[in-house]
Design a protein around this motif. Sequence first.
Motif, PDB file in Angstrom:
ATOM      1  N   GLY A  10       0.841  -1.212   0.000  1.00  0.00           N
ATOM      2  CA  GLY A  10       0.000   0.000   0.000  1.00  0.00           C
ATOM      3  C   GLY A  10       0.865   1.247   0.000  1.00  0.00           C
ATOM      4  O   GLY A  10       2.092   1.183  -0.092  1.00  0.00           O
ATOM      5  N   PHE A  11       0.205   2.392   0.117  1.00  0.00           N
ATOM      6  CA  PHE A  11       0.902   3.679  -0.011  1.00  0.00           C
ATOM      7  C   PHE A  11       1.970   3.850   1.070  1.00  0.00           C
ATOM      8  O   PHE A  11       3.175   3.926   0.786  1.00  0.00           O
ATOM      9  CB  PHE A  11      -0.158   4.790   0.072  1.00  0.00           C
ATOM     10  CG  PHE A  11       0.377   6.192   0.092  1.00  0.00           C
ATOM     11  CD1 PHE A  11      -0.184   7.144   0.932  1.00  0.00           C
ATOM     12  CD2 PHE A  11       1.441   6.571  -0.716  1.00  0.00           C
ATOM     13  CE1 PHE A  11       0.299   8.447   0.964  1.00  0.00           C
ATOM     14  CE2 PHE A  11       1.930   7.877  -0.705  1.00  0.00           C
ATOM     15  CZ  PHE A  11       1.352   8.806   0.149  1.00  0.00           C
ATOM     16  N   ASP A  31      -0.060  -8.982   1.833  1.00  0.00           N
ATOM     17  CA  ASP A  31      -1.011  -8.014   1.291  1.00  0.00           C
ATOM     18  C   ASP A  31      -2.046  -8.791   0.467  1.00  0.00           C
ATOM     19  O   ASP A  31      -1.685  -9.683  -0.299  1.00  0.00           O
ATOM     20  CB  ASP A  31      -0.270  -6.988   0.392  1.00  0.00           C
ATOM     21  CG  ASP A  31      -1.061  -5.699   0.205  1.00  0.00           C
ATOM     22  OD1 ASP A  31      -0.522  -4.620   0.516  1.00  0.00           O
ATOM     23  OD2 ASP A  31      -2.224  -5.778  -0.247  1.00  0.00           O
ATOM     24  N   ASN A  32      -3.330  -8.444   0.618  1.00  0.00           N
ATOM     25  CA  ASN A  32      -4.353  -9.170  -0.181  1.00  0.00           C
ATOM     26  C   ASN A  32      -4.679  -8.429  -1.475  1.00  0.00           C
ATOM     27  O   ASN A  32      -5.630  -8.756  -2.182  1.00  0.00           O
ATOM     28  CB  ASN A  32      -5.629  -9.382   0.650  1.00  0.00           C
ATOM     29  CG  ASN A  32      -6.345  -8.061   0.952  1.00  0.00           C
ATOM     30  OD1 ASN A  32      -5.874  -6.994   0.528  1.00  0.00           O
ATOM     31  ND2 ASN A  32      -7.441  -8.120   1.674  1.00  0.00           N
ATOM     32  N   LEU A  33      -3.898  -7.391  -1.779  1.00  0.00           N
ATOM     33  CA  LEU A  33      -4.024  -6.633  -3.040  1.00  0.00           C
ATOM     34  C   LEU A  33      -5.418  -6.020  -3.218  1.00  0.00           C
ATOM     35  O   LEU A  33      -5.817  -5.684  -4.340  1.00  0.00           O
ATOM     36  CB  LEU A  33      -3.666  -7.525  -4.245  1.00  0.00           C
ATOM     37  CG  LEU A  33      -2.258  -8.146  -4.194  1.00  0.00           C
ATOM     38  CD1 LEU A  33      -2.014  -9.014  -5.444  1.00  0.00           C
ATOM     39  CD2 LEU A  33      -1.167  -7.082  -4.090  1.00  0.00           C
ATOM     40  N   SER A  34      -6.148  -5.854  -2.096  1.00  0.00           N
ATOM     41  CA  SER A  34      -7.493  -5.240  -2.236  1.00  0.00           C
ATOM     42  C   SER A  34      -7.357  -3.745  -2.549  1.00  0.00           C
ATOM     43  O   SER A  34      -8.254  -3.143  -3.121  1.00  0.00           O
ATOM     44  CB  SER A  34      -8.281  -5.415  -0.926  1.00  0.00           C
ATOM     45  OG  SER A  34      -7.598  -4.768   0.131  1.00  0.00           O
ATOM     46  N   VAL A  40       3.889  -2.955  -7.407  1.00  0.00           N
ATOM     47  CA  VAL A  40       4.605  -2.071  -6.465  1.00  0.00           C
ATOM     48  C   VAL A  40       5.925  -2.711  -6.050  1.00  0.00           C
ATOM     49  O   VAL A  40       6.920  -2.022  -5.785  1.00  0.00           O
ATOM     50  CB  VAL A  40       3.702  -1.780  -5.241  1.00  0.00           C
ATOM     51  CG1 VAL A  40       4.470  -1.095  -4.121  1.00  0.00           C
ATOM     52  CG2 VAL A  40       2.494  -0.939  -5.667  1.00  0.00           C
ATOM     53  N   ILE A  41       5.978  -4.060  -6.066  1.00  0.00           N
ATOM     54  CA  ILE A  41       7.234  -4.748  -5.702  1.00  0.00           C
ATOM     55  C   ILE A  41       8.358  -4.338  -6.655  1.00  0.00           C
ATOM     56  O   ILE A  41       9.493  -4.087  -6.243  1.00  0.00           O
ATOM     57  CB  ILE A  41       7.051  -6.287  -5.722  1.00  0.00           C
ATOM     58  CG1 ILE A  41       6.085  -6.705  -4.620  1.00  0.00           C
ATOM     59  CG2 ILE A  41       8.396  -6.999  -5.555  1.00  0.00           C
ATOM     60  CD1 ILE A  41       5.841  -8.192  -4.538  1.00  0.00           C
ATOM     61  N   ASP A  42       8.003  -4.184  -7.951  1.00  0.00           N
ATOM     62  CA  ASP A  42       9.035  -3.764  -8.930  1.00  0.00           C
ATOM     63  C   ASP A  42       9.563  -2.375  -8.580  1.00  0.00           C
ATOM     64  O   ASP A  42      10.763  -2.092  -8.715  1.00  0.00           O
ATOM     65  CB  ASP A  42       8.439  -3.737 -10.346  1.00  0.00           C
ATOM     66  CG  ASP A  42       7.935  -5.117 -10.764  1.00  0.00           C
ATOM     67  OD1 ASP A  42       6.992  -5.190 -11.576  1.00  0.00           O
ATOM     68  OD2 ASP A  42       8.474  -6.120 -10.226  1.00  0.00           O
ATOM     69  N   ILE A  79       4.991  -4.557  11.483  1.00  0.00           N
ATOM     70  CA  ILE A  79       4.436  -3.213  11.269  1.00  0.00           C
ATOM     71  C   ILE A  79       3.104  -3.436  10.555  1.00  0.00           C
ATOM     72  O   ILE A  79       3.064  -3.980   9.449  1.00  0.00           O
ATOM     73  CB  ILE A  79       5.371  -2.305  10.446  1.00  0.00           C
ATOM     74  CG1 ILE A  79       6.746  -2.214  11.118  1.00  0.00           C
ATOM     75  CG2 ILE A  79       4.745  -0.914  10.302  1.00  0.00           C
ATOM     76  CD1 ILE A  79       7.735  -1.261  10.444  1.00  0.00           C
ATOM     77  N   HIS A  80       2.029  -3.045  11.219  1.00  0.00           N
ATOM     78  CA  HIS A  80       0.695  -3.450  10.766  1.00  0.00           C
ATOM     79  C   HIS A  80      -0.040  -2.297  10.083  1.00  0.00           C
ATOM     80  O   HIS A  80      -0.583  -1.399  10.741  1.00  0.00           O
ATOM     81  CB  HIS A  80      -0.108  -3.950  11.968  1.00  0.00           C
ATOM     82  CG  HIS A  80      -1.481  -4.438  11.625  1.00  0.00           C
ATOM     83  ND1 HIS A  80      -1.749  -5.247  10.543  1.00  0.00           N
ATOM     84  CD2 HIS A  80      -2.676  -4.220  12.236  1.00  0.00           C
ATOM     85  CE1 HIS A  80      -3.047  -5.498  10.493  1.00  0.00           C
ATOM     86  NE2 HIS A  80      -3.641  -4.898  11.504  1.00  0.00           N
ATOM     87  N   PHE A  81      -0.005  -2.312   8.745  1.00  0.00           N
ATOM     88  CA  PHE A  81      -0.708  -1.283   7.966  1.00  0.00           C
ATOM     89  C   PHE A  81      -2.050  -1.786   7.434  1.00  0.00           C
ATOM     90  O   PHE A  81      -2.925  -1.001   7.124  1.00  0.00           O
ATOM     91  CB  PHE A  81       0.128  -0.875   6.733  1.00  0.00           C
ATOM     92  CG  PHE A  81       1.388  -0.136   7.045  1.00  0.00           C
ATOM     93  CD1 PHE A  81       2.626  -0.776   6.976  1.00  0.00           C
ATOM     94  CD2 PHE A  81       1.354   1.195   7.412  1.00  0.00           C
ATOM     95  CE1 PHE A  81       3.802  -0.088   7.249  1.00  0.00           C
ATOM     96  CE2 PHE A  81       2.526   1.891   7.678  1.00  0.00           C
ATOM     97  CZ  PHE A  81       3.753   1.243   7.600  1.00  0.00           C
ATOM     98  N   ALA A  82      -2.145  -3.106   7.234  1.00  0.00           N
ATOM     99  CA  ALA A  82      -3.303  -3.666   6.527  1.00  0.00           C
ATOM    100  C   ALA A  82      -4.594  -3.284   7.247  1.00  0.00           C
ATOM    101  O   ALA A  82      -4.815  -3.701   8.384  1.00  0.00           O
ATOM    102  CB  ALA A  82      -3.174  -5.188   6.432  1.00  0.00           C
ATOM    103  N   ALA A  83      -5.406  -2.467   6.618  1.00  0.00           N
ATOM    104  CA  ALA A  83      -6.696  -2.038   7.197  1.00  0.00           C
ATOM    105  C   ALA A  83      -7.472  -1.301   6.121  1.00  0.00           C
ATOM    106  O   ALA A  83      -6.896  -0.835   5.134  1.00  0.00           O
ATOM    107  CB  ALA A  83      -6.452  -1.108   8.388  1.00  0.00           C
ATOM    108  N   SER A  84      -8.779  -1.194   6.348  1.00  0.00           N
ATOM    109  CA  SER A  84      -9.604  -0.362   5.458  1.00  0.00           C
ATOM    110  C   SER A  84      -9.557   1.048   6.013  1.00  0.00           C
ATOM    111  O   SER A  84      -9.539   1.246   7.235  1.00  0.00           O
ATOM    112  CB  SER A  84     -11.035  -0.888   5.449  1.00  0.00           C
ATOM    113  OG  SER A  84     -11.034  -2.255   5.079  1.00  0.00           O
TER     114      SER A  84
END
Length: 338
Positions: A10-11, A31-34, A40-42, A79-84
Motif C-alpha cells: 500500500g501507499f 497483502d491481499n491486493l485489495s 509495487v514490488i518492482d 508493522i501493521h498497515f493492513a486495514a480499510s
Amino acid sequence: MKILVTGGLGFIGSHTVVELQNKGFEVVIVDNLSNASEKVIDGIIAITGKKPLFENFDLRDKPKVEDFFSRHNDIEGVIHFAASKAVGESVEKPLLYYENNLGVLTYILQELSKKGSANFIFSSSCTVYGQADKMPITEDAPVKSAESPYGNTKQVGEEIIQDTCKVTPHISAIALRYFNPFGAHPSVEIGELPSGVPQNLVPFITQTGIGLREQLSVFGDDYPTADGTCIRDYIHVVDLAKAHVAALQRLVNDENEENYEVFNLGTGTGSSVLEVIKSFERVSGKKLNYKIVRRRAGDVIEAYADTTKANAVLGWRAESTLDEAMKSAWDWEQKIRS
Ligand code: WQD
C-alpha cells in the motif's frame, strides 16, 4: 532481522518497506491486493535493489494467519498497515471495518502472544483526537468519541493493543498517530495509487492539475481560520516511513520505557487548504481550477501535531517542506499518467 509488514504494498506500507530495507532489515510483506498492485514490488526493487518476500492472502483468514506465523517463526517485528481506511465507506459498511481493522488485529496479537518476545508497530491516526481543544496536539490530548467507524477502529485498536500489552509483557508496542500523509518517493518508482475518485485533498489536486478531474471542490471557506479553510498537518510519506523505522529500532534495541507507547507523526506545522493549493501552483507552475462549496460533514476545523515527543524520544523529525513533498506528489502524478 525479519520484519512482517502487513499491507506492505500500500501507499505508506511500500514506502516503509523501502526504508526498512535501507536500514538492512529483511522484509516479508503480506497483502491481499485489495487496495494495492503487485507491481509495487518492482518499484521497491528499483529503489533498493532488494526483493522483499511477499505472500498474497487475506489476514481475515485466521488459519492462514496461524500458518504464516508458524512458517515464519523468525519474525522479530510486525508493522501493521493492513486495514480499510475510507472514512465515508466505514459509515456504510461498519462490520467490514470492524472485522478487517479489529478482527485481524486480534489474530496478529494472538500470534505474537505465543512468541517469546515481539515488537509491534500500529498504524493509528490523528483522527482519534477529533477536534482537539488545543493546537498543536500533544499525545496526551483527550481521545474524543469517533466521528466514524473508521476512526473508532483506530481508537479501539489502540485500546486492544494497550490491554494486550498490560498482560503480555513480552510484547512491546508503539502506536503511531499519523496526521496527513501525502507525496511520493523522490525516485517516482512508488507513490500513492488512489482507486476511484480520491477522497483526500492532495491526490485530488494533482489529478485536477493533470486534467483527470475537472475541478477541485474546496469544502468550505467559512471556518474560523485565517483564510476560512480547514487546517491540517501535511507530512511527506517518506518522512512518515522513516518514523516507522525509528520506532521499530526503539523496540528491537529495547530502548522503550513502557511496553506500550504512542507518538504523533506530523511536521508540527498547520497548512490550510488554500495554502496547499498555492503550494501546488508554485511547484507545478499551473493555476489550479477550484471552487468553494459547502463544508464536508465530519471535517474538523484544524489539526496539527506537537512533534516534541517523536523528535526527542524517536530522534526523528520530518525533513521535507510542503513544497518539496508537493513536488514529489506532482512528479508522481505526471509519471503515472504519462
Ligand atoms: C484534508 C482537507 C477537507 C478533499 C483523512 C482521514 C484521516 C487520514 C487522512 C487515514 C479537509 C479538504 C479534501 C477535497 C477538500 N486517513 N478537502 N476537497 O479528512 O484531514 O483526513 O485522511 O488515516 O483519518 O480522516 O484528509 O485529505 O480528506 O482532507 O477541500 O476534495 O482538505 O475538507 O479540510 P482528512 P483529507
